[in-house]
Enzyme design. Structure first.
Site, short mmCIF file in Angstrom:
data_model
loop_
_atom_site.label_atom_id
_atom_site.label_comp_id
_atom_site.label_asym_id
_atom_site.label_seq_id
_atom_site.Cartn_x
_atom_site.Cartn_y
_atom_site.Cartn_z
N HIS A 30 -80.73 -33.74 51.61
CA HIS A 30 -81.51 -32.73 52.51
C HIS A 30 -81.09 -32.67 53.83
O HIS A 30 -80.79 -31.77 54.52
CB HIS A 30 -82.83 -33.48 52.73
CG HIS A 30 -83.76 -33.19 51.21
ND1 HIS A 30 -83.95 -32.14 50.72
CD2 HIS A 30 -84.56 -33.95 50.69
CE1 HIS A 30 -84.88 -32.22 49.84
NE2 HIS A 30 -85.28 -33.52 49.88
N GLU B 91 -82.29 -38.11 50.30
CA GLU B 91 -82.56 -37.88 51.54
C GLU B 91 -81.43 -37.37 52.32
O GLU B 91 -81.52 -36.38 53.13
CB GLU B 91 -83.34 -38.77 52.26
CG GLU B 91 -84.66 -39.33 51.74
CD GLU B 91 -85.63 -37.98 51.48
OE1 GLU B 91 -85.64 -37.06 52.14
OE2 GLU B 91 -86.61 -38.11 50.68
N ASP C 241 -84.67 -43.74 39.63
CA ASP C 241 -83.27 -44.04 40.42
C ASP C 241 -82.41 -44.11 39.11
O ASP C 241 -81.19 -43.73 39.42
CB ASP C 241 -83.30 -45.29 40.87
CG ASP C 241 -83.45 -45.10 42.42
OD1 ASP C 241 -84.01 -43.85 42.73
OD2 ASP C 241 -83.45 -45.95 43.28
ZN LIG Z 1 -86.58 -34.31 48.58
#
Ligand SMILES: [Zn+2]
Length: 419
Positions: free
Chosen positions: A220, A217, A278
């Site tokens: 982003h 995230e 992960d």
């Molecule tokens: Zn994403």
């Protein structure tokens, strides 16, 4: 629109394994002009007055807003710290699973030279741990930013030009996280992570237990897109990430080819901007590094962070006494003295710095007498304790990198127990 969006959430919540990331859906509802290098796009951000220095370590102060409706959701400080450590390892390519990067991609895997620290100064100038805890009446939150406002059961964000706001809460259904993109309204700026996908210890749920939801995230938040550009064989705008048909999940076997692969290496499913588990992710590329760092250039969306000094506790009122006179900003080339004790050591070794702001983000490496690297870590605070009692007795060296010339200290390990 609201009904459509809720339908999306319900669809992903109940029909898919987990929604790795809701950023694409969010950004369709909240479009922004993504600011690009060389000042393209419109910048409403106040400039910090300087440009990035070549390959400098960029430090991003973070504030964590924990919103809890149950005790489980009120995650521990230890869980928060484990996320910061994991972020720093991933962004500095000090993660222990770099060995899993396939050989053809190893040469483009990047140390982004971006690090994260918990804020020590709040917006009013008072000392803070960088962790806020707040009870909420909301049992869960949709990906609609309600958690970002006190008026809707959340917590107002701190100044987005100086802090990366991270809200940790119970996201609805199986959504793990989402992020705003650079250029969004300041009061919404930041990322949201589900409480049990945050960090690497405590209440976390496999296969999202290595902190990579947050790594993704923040990618982003720093302008990166999904590898497939959210389209069939789409483009993420990064030259060294290969095209791929769509997202990957679970953990494919390398090479994983898709209909739009350009060579026999196929998808870069181990990149943090894919949707794999992960344990399957382990890299950013040099191109992604350049893209993220470009946002800090003068005039670009994250430039103001170069001037953020809120991880320097000497700027705070009411906190621990500063070890040095207050400074205007974090200066990564500040003079730095390191003390190591005890020396000789037996089990635990303490590494203490003269100046907290000068040491956070630097890399500590421990070598044995033959020059073999024993361990390395990003320093997160003024004092770091290494638990290295298992090492054989002998001579060791500690090296602190990130200065103009590295600092090196000789240590002696003795057998026995120190009291
Ligand atoms: Zn994403």
């Amino acid at each position: 629109m609201k009904i459509t969006f809720t339908f999306f959430l319900l669809f992903f919540a109940f029909c898919a394994k987990a929604q790795r990331c809701a950023t694409s859906e969010y950004s369709r509802l909240h479009p922004v002009t993504l600011m690009r290098p060389s000042g393209a796009g419109v910048s409403s951000t106040k400039t910090a007055g300087r440009d990035t220095l070549n390959n400098e370590v960029i430090i991003i102060p973070v504030v964590i807003h924990i919103l809890y409706n149950t005790n489980d959701q009120n995650i521990s400080d230890k869980q928060v710290l484990s996320q910061i450590t994991s972020l720093n390892n991933d962004y500095r390519r000090l993660n222990t699973d770099t060995v899993n990067t396939p050989a053809p991609f190893k040469s483009i895997a990047a140390d982004t030279r971006i690090v994260f620290c918990l804020a020590k100064v709040d917006p009013e100038g008072n000392y803070t741990t960088g962790i806020i805890r707040k009870y909420t009446h909301e049992s869960n939150f949709l990906s609609d930013d309600a958690m970002k406002f006190s008026s809707s059961g959340g917590d107002d964000g701190w100044d987005a030009s100086r802090y990366l706001n991270i809200w940790v809460c119970n996201l609805f259904g199986r959504t793990l996280g989402y992020s705003t993109l650079p250029g969004c309204p300041a009061e919404r700026d930041g990322i949201v992570i589900k409480y049990n996908a945050f960090g690497t210890t405590g209440l976390i749920t496999a296969p999202y237990n290595k902190g990579r939801t947050t790594t993704h995230e923040i990618g982003h938040w720093l302008g990166l897109r999904h590898l497939w550009g959210d389209a069939n064989c789409g483009d993420d705008g990064i030259a060294d990430t290969p095209p791929q048909e769509t997202s990957n999940s679970y953990c494919p076997v390398f090479p994983h080819l898709s209909s739009c692969s350009i060579n026999s290496y196929g998808d870069m499913f181990m990149d943090y901007m894919d949707f794999t588990d992960d344990a399957c992710m382990n890299m950013f590329t040099q191109g992604q590094k350049s893209e993220m760092r470009s946002l800090f250039a003068l005039g670009n969306a994250r430039n103001s962070f170069l001037n953020s000094s809120v991880c320097d506790s000497s700027n705070a009122q009411g906190g621990p006494l500063p070890s040095t006179p207050p400074k205007d900003s974090i200066t990564i080339s500040a003079p730095l003295t390191i003390t190591t004790y005890p020396n000789p050591f037996y089990s635990d070794l303490t590494v203490a710095a003269s100046d907290e702001s000068a040491v956070i983000g630097k890399v500590l490496k421990l070598y044995n007498i033959t020059g073999k690297l024993i361990t390395s870590r990003i320093l997160q605070s003024q004092k770091t304790v290494l638990h290295i009692g298992e090492l054989p007795s002998g001579i060791y060296f500690i090296k602190i990198e990130g200065n103009k010339s590295p600092l090196v200290y000789k240590l002696i390990k003795q057998s026995g127990v120190s009291r």
